[in-house]
Write a protein that holds these residues in place. Structure first.
Motif, PDB file in Angstrom:
ATOM      1  N   TRP A  22       0.831  -1.206   0.000  1.00  0.00           N
ATOM      2  CA  TRP A  22       0.000   0.000   0.000  1.00  0.00           C
ATOM      3  C   TRP A  22       0.863   1.252   0.000  1.00  0.00           C
ATOM      4  O   TRP A  22       2.058   1.219   0.316  1.00  0.00           O
ATOM      5  CB  TRP A  22      -0.929   0.015   1.217  1.00  0.00           C
ATOM      6  N   ASP A  24       0.113   5.787   0.658  1.00  0.00           N
ATOM      7  CA  ASP A  24      -0.855   6.834   0.976  1.00  0.00           C
ATOM      8  C   ASP A  24      -0.234   8.199   0.737  1.00  0.00           C
ATOM      9  O   ASP A  24       0.987   8.360   0.764  1.00  0.00           O
ATOM     10  CB  ASP A  24      -1.328   6.715   2.432  1.00  0.00           C
ATOM     11  N   THR A  26      -1.387  12.611   1.353  1.00  0.00           N
ATOM     12  CA  THR A  26      -2.346  13.655   1.696  1.00  0.00           C
ATOM     13  C   THR A  26      -1.759  14.999   1.315  1.00  0.00           C
ATOM     14  O   THR A  26      -0.557  15.230   1.462  1.00  0.00           O
ATOM     15  CB  THR A  26      -2.736  13.606   3.190  1.00  0.00           C
ATOM     16  N   VAL A  39      -4.811  10.726   7.729  1.00  0.00           N
ATOM     17  CA  VAL A  39      -4.753   9.398   7.124  1.00  0.00           C
ATOM     18  C   VAL A  39      -4.057   8.422   8.066  1.00  0.00           C
ATOM     19  O   VAL A  39      -3.117   8.793   8.786  1.00  0.00           O
ATOM     20  CB  VAL A  39      -4.030   9.448   5.758  1.00  0.00           C
ATOM     21  N   ALA A  41      -2.533   4.467   7.634  1.00  0.00           N
ATOM     22  CA  ALA A  41      -2.280   3.308   6.786  1.00  0.00           C
ATOM     23  C   ALA A  41      -1.297   2.412   7.522  1.00  0.00           C
ATOM     24  O   ALA A  41      -0.083   2.510   7.353  1.00  0.00           O
ATOM     25  CB  ALA A  41      -1.727   3.739   5.431  1.00  0.00           C
ATOM     26  N   PHE A  46      -6.776   0.693   7.445  1.00  0.00           N
ATOM     27  CA  PHE A  46      -6.437   1.742   6.487  1.00  0.00           C
ATOM     28  C   PHE A  46      -7.621   2.699   6.434  1.00  0.00           C
ATOM     29  O   PHE A  46      -8.731   2.296   6.067  1.00  0.00           O
ATOM     30  CB  PHE A  46      -6.158   1.130   5.114  1.00  0.00           C
ATOM     31  N   VAL A  48      -9.204   7.042   6.209  1.00  0.00           N
ATOM     32  CA  VAL A  48      -9.099   8.452   5.835  1.00  0.00           C
ATOM     33  C   VAL A  48     -10.167   9.220   6.596  1.00  0.00           C
ATOM     34  O   VAL A  48     -11.306   8.758   6.726  1.00  0.00           O
ATOM     35  CB  VAL A  48      -9.299   8.628   4.312  1.00  0.00           C
ATOM     36  N   GLY A 111     -12.831   3.603   5.847  1.00  0.00           N
ATOM     37  CA  GLY A 111     -11.657   2.765   5.701  1.00  0.00           C
ATOM     38  C   GLY A 111     -12.009   1.301   5.579  1.00  0.00           C
ATOM     39  O   GLY A 111     -13.168   0.914   5.423  1.00  0.00           O
ATOM     40  N   CYS A 202     -10.383   7.189  -0.005  1.00  0.00           N
ATOM     41  CA  CYS A 202     -10.074   8.580  -0.347  1.00  0.00           C
ATOM     42  C   CYS A 202     -11.072   9.555   0.256  1.00  0.00           C
ATOM     43  O   CYS A 202     -12.224   9.211   0.537  1.00  0.00           O
ATOM     44  CB  CYS A 202     -10.047   8.759  -1.864  1.00  0.00           C
ATOM     45  N   VAL A 229      -1.136   6.283  -6.411  1.00  0.00           N
ATOM     46  CA  VAL A 229      -1.585   7.444  -5.621  1.00  0.00           C
ATOM     47  C   VAL A 229      -0.927   8.722  -6.120  1.00  0.00           C
ATOM     48  O   VAL A 229      -1.553   9.791  -6.135  1.00  0.00           O
ATOM     49  CB  VAL A 229      -1.348   7.256  -4.101  1.00  0.00           C
ATOM     50  N   THR A 246      -6.759  13.249  -0.043  1.00  0.00           N
ATOM     51  CA  THR A 246      -6.097  12.148   0.647  1.00  0.00           C
ATOM     52  C   THR A 246      -6.475  10.836  -0.033  1.00  0.00           C
ATOM     53  O   THR A 246      -7.651  10.596  -0.329  1.00  0.00           O
ATOM     54  CB  THR A 246      -6.488  12.092   2.132  1.00  0.00           C
ATOM     55  N   ILE A 248      -5.431   6.472  -0.294  1.00  0.00           N
ATOM     56  CA  ILE A 248      -4.700   5.233  -0.010  1.00  0.00           C
ATOM     57  C   ILE A 248      -5.025   4.254  -1.135  1.00  0.00           C
ATOM     58  O   ILE A 248      -6.193   4.110  -1.515  1.00  0.00           O
ATOM     59  CB  ILE A 248      -5.124   4.587   1.321  1.00  0.00           C
TER      60      ILE A 248
END
Length: 262
Positions: A22, A24, A26, A39, A41, A46, A48, A111, A202, A229, A246, A248
Motif C-alpha cells: 500500500w 498513501d 495527503t 490518514v 495506513a 487503512f 481516511v 476505511g 479517499c 496514488v 487524501t 490510499i
C-alpha cells in the motif's frame, strides 16, 4: 513533493499467505490554506478522515479520530466494537477543545481493515460521511461505501440523477459525521479476500476532481500503489485541487486457495 512510498506486510494463512502492499498521500490542494484531512495506513487498518468546521476545528476532529484509531491498531483487536469505542473517544477529544470547536465541527471517517480472526479472513469496510472506499476487481471499479450526504439521499429517492449530482449546490453537505452533535456508529460491509483485489480509500477532495472512470484509469495504468496514488494526486491537482486530497491504494496478492469472486 516527495513521492509516496509503497509499504508491505505479509499475513500467514493456513493454506498460503497474503501479501499486502500500500501507499498513501495527503495534500492540502491548491485552494485551501491548510490540510484538515488525516490518514492512517497501518496494517490491519487503512482509513481516511476529512475534517470540517472552523479553521482549526476540522483538523482537530480528523486528527483526533485517526489517533484514536491508531490506538486500536496498537492494542488490537480491530473490530466494530473497538472502532466505535475509538470514535466515541474522538468525540470526547473534539469536545475538549471548546475554544476551537462547536456543534458544526466534525469529520468523516472511512476505511477498511482485515479481519483475520477466523480461518477464512475477510475485509470489513466502515464509513461515516462522504469519504469513500472503492474496490477494484476483475478490471472494474465499484464504490463499496454509501455516502452519507444530502445529494446521495436525493439520488436514492429518485429526485436527482448521478449526473445532476456532480455539480449540485449541496454537494458538500453530509448527513452523518464524527462530532459533538452526531452519532459514531459507522456502516459496515464485509468482503471476501480475493487475489488481485485493490482498494482505494479517499476523501472527497479526490472524487471532486476525478470521476470513477478516472480513478479506474490510473489503477489500470499503475500496478504499484505508490505510483497509483502519485498519479491520482497529480491529476486531481491539475483538475483544480479545490479541496484537501487524501488517497490510499491497497493491493492484495493471495497465494494458496482463494474464494472465487462473484
Amino acid at each position: 513533493m516527495p513521492e509516496p512510498a509503497t509499504e508491505s506486510h505479509t499475513v500467514p494463512l493456513p493454506d498460503g499467505s497474503l501479501e499486502l502492499t500500500w501507499a498513501d498521500v495527503t495534500h492540502k490542494g491548491r485552494r485551501r490554506d491548510g490540510n484538515q484531512d488525516a490518514v492512517l495506513a497501518r496494517y490491519p487498518l487503512f482509513a481516511v478522515a476529512d475534517g470540517m468546521g472552523g479553521h482549526i476545528g476540522g483538523e482537530i476532529a480528523s486528527s483526533s479520530t485517526v489517533e484514536r484509531l491508531a490506538g486500536v491498531v496498537a492494542k488490537g483487536p480491530v473490530t466494530p466494537k473497538t472502532i466505535e469505542k475509538a470514535l466515541s473517544r474522538a468525540v470526547a477529544d473534539i469536545s475538549s477543545h471548546p475554544e476551537a470547536t462547536d456543534d458544526g465541527t466534525g469529520t468523516t471517517v472511512t476505511g477498511v481493515y482485515l479481519d483475520a480472526t477466523d480461518a477464512e479472513p475477510t475485509w470489513v469496510t466502515f464509513n461515516i460521511g462522504d469519504s469513500r472506499v472503492y474496490l477494484f476487481r476483475d478490471d472494474s471499479l465499484a464504490q463499496v461505501t454509501t455516502d452519507h450526504s444530502v445529494v446521495q439521499e436525493l439520488i436514492a429517492s429518485g429526485r436527482l440523477s448521478p449526473e445532476e449530482a456532480e455539480n449540485h449546490p449541496y454537494g458538500n453537505v453530509i448527513t452523518r459525521a464524527v462530532g459533538p452533535s452526531d452519532g459514531v456508529v459507522p456502516d459496515y460491509v464485509r468482503l471476501e479476500v480475493v487475489d488481485g483485489d485493490r482498494f482505494v480509500i479517499c476523501s472527497d477532495g479526490l472524487t471532486k476532481e476525478l470521476t470513477d472512470y478516472g480513478i479506474l484509469h490510473f489503477l489500470l495504468q499503475h500496478a504499484d500503489p505508490g505510483d497509483a496514488v502519485d498519479a491520482m494526486l497529480e491529476a486531481a491537482l491539475e483538475n483544480g485541487g479545490r479541496d484537501n486530497i487524501t488517497i490510499i491504494v491497497l493491493n492484495v496478492a493471495r497465494t494458496g486457495s482463494s474464494p472465487v469472486a462473484d
